[in-house]
Design a protein around this motif. Structure first.
Motif, mmCIF file in Angstrom:
data_model
loop_
_atom_site.group_PDB
_atom_site.id
_atom_site.type_symbol
_atom_site.label_atom_id
_atom_site.label_comp_id
_atom_site.label_asym_id
_atom_site.label_seq_id
_atom_site.Cartn_x
_atom_site.Cartn_y
_atom_site.Cartn_z
ATOM 1 N N LEU A 50 88.027 60.345 13.597
ATOM 2 C CA LEU A 50 87.331 61.586 13.905
ATOM 3 C C LEU A 50 87.084 61.620 15.410
ATOM 4 C CD1 LEU A 50 86.435 63.907 12.119
ATOM 5 C CD2 LEU A 50 84.201 62.841 11.939
ATOM 6 N N TRP A 51 87.480 62.719 16.042
ATOM 7 C CA TRP A 51 87.351 62.886 17.484
ATOM 8 C C TRP A 51 86.466 64.094 17.752
ATOM 9 C CZ3 TRP A 51 90.344 60.098 21.263
ATOM 10 C CH2 TRP A 51 91.159 59.096 20.714
ATOM 11 N N ARG A 52 85.454 63.947 18.619
ATOM 12 C CA ARG A 52 84.545 65.042 18.958
ATOM 13 C C ARG A 52 84.757 65.441 20.413
ATOM 14 N NH1 ARG A 52 78.243 64.011 19.056
ATOM 15 N NH2 ARG A 52 79.256 62.060 19.430
ATOM 16 N N THR B 55 90.535 65.760 13.336
ATOM 17 C CA THR B 55 90.829 64.562 12.562
ATOM 18 C C THR B 55 92.245 64.118 12.851
ATOM 19 O OG1 THR B 55 89.392 65.374 10.793
ATOM 20 C CG2 THR B 55 90.850 63.550 10.255
ATOM 21 N N TRP C 224 85.319 69.118 16.452
ATOM 22 C CA TRP C 224 85.942 67.862 16.052
ATOM 23 C C TRP C 224 87.393 68.111 15.682
ATOM 24 C CZ3 TRP C 224 80.831 68.719 14.667
ATOM 25 C CH2 TRP C 224 79.923 67.684 14.924
ATOM 26 N N ASP D 202 81.040 61.056 11.380
ATOM 27 C CA ASP D 202 80.309 61.155 12.637
ATOM 28 C C ASP D 202 78.977 61.829 12.337
ATOM 29 O OD1 ASP D 202 79.650 60.974 15.325
ATOM 30 O OD2 ASP D 202 80.835 62.726 15.925
ATOM 31 N N PRO E 156 87.968 68.594 9.789
ATOM 32 C CA PRO E 156 86.595 68.091 9.795
ATOM 33 C C PRO E 156 85.670 69.115 9.134
ATOM 34 C CG PRO E 156 87.597 67.855 11.964
ATOM 35 C CD PRO E 156 88.530 68.681 11.143
#
Length: 183
Positions: free
Chosen positions: A109-111, A153, A151, A142, A78
């Motif tokens: 995408l993960w936060r 990915t 983040w 995001d 990210p």
């Protein structure tokens, strides 16, 4: 005799190229797990795995020789988006050394959310194309937090072999470690 040599060559290539991953039983020796996965791939429509090792489709081509197509997948860390202001971007790419029946790529995408862990905050469009070698790219976005946030990915990749190649299809995911982005 030629059939036996072709079968042994196919099994050896499958055992060497289909490394066991997180879904494999780690208590068994690696060669046994690889051989079991190779047999399962031949009898199932697809094999789902994790990791970024290349995958290989093979086809017997007479006198014990093989046609081989190697497919790879990559996921970018990210980062601040160059094309979209105030956004964080994560990309995934799928490609092969020769055209295959179908390629699919999708980025997520993960936060990290304090108190909740990682939560999916962006998903890219599913990139699909037929009879191509690729690369196919998917991009997830995001919104920037205006401060340091973390983040990761995840890329989801599926490859469908041309007629006559084995296994018929393979699906796997790639994942980056968490990365801090300050935007």
């Amino acid at each position: 005799m030629a059939t036996l040599a072709t079968a042994l060559t196919t099994a050896a290539v499958a055992a060497l190229t289909m490394t066991p991953t997180a879904t494999a039983d780690t208590s068994a020796p690696a060669a046994v797990v690889s051989a079991a996965q190779a047999r399962a791939a031949l009898s199932h429509a697809s094999l789902i795995r994790s990791g970024n090792d290349p995958i290989v489709f093979t086809k017997a081509n007479g006198l014990g020789t093989m046609d081989v197509i190697t497919c790879t997948a990559a996921t970018d860390y990210p980062h601040n988006s160059a094309g979209t202001p105030s956004a964080v971007t994560g990309k995934s790419r799928s490609s092969c050394t020769a055209p295959v029946a179908q390629i699919r790529a999708q980025a997520e995408l993960w936060r990290y959310l304090e108190g909740y862990g990682f939560s999916q905050t962006g998903i890219g469009s599913l990139a699909v194309d037929f009879k191509v070698a690729g690369p196919l790219t998917s991009t997830a976005y995001d919104i920037c937090q205006g401060r340091l946030a973390y983040w990761k990915t995840i890329g989801r990749h599926t490859f469908y072999a041309p007629p006559g190649y084995s296994p018929p299809s393979l699906s796997f995911k790639t994942e980056t470690p968490p990365v801090g982005v300050n935007c």
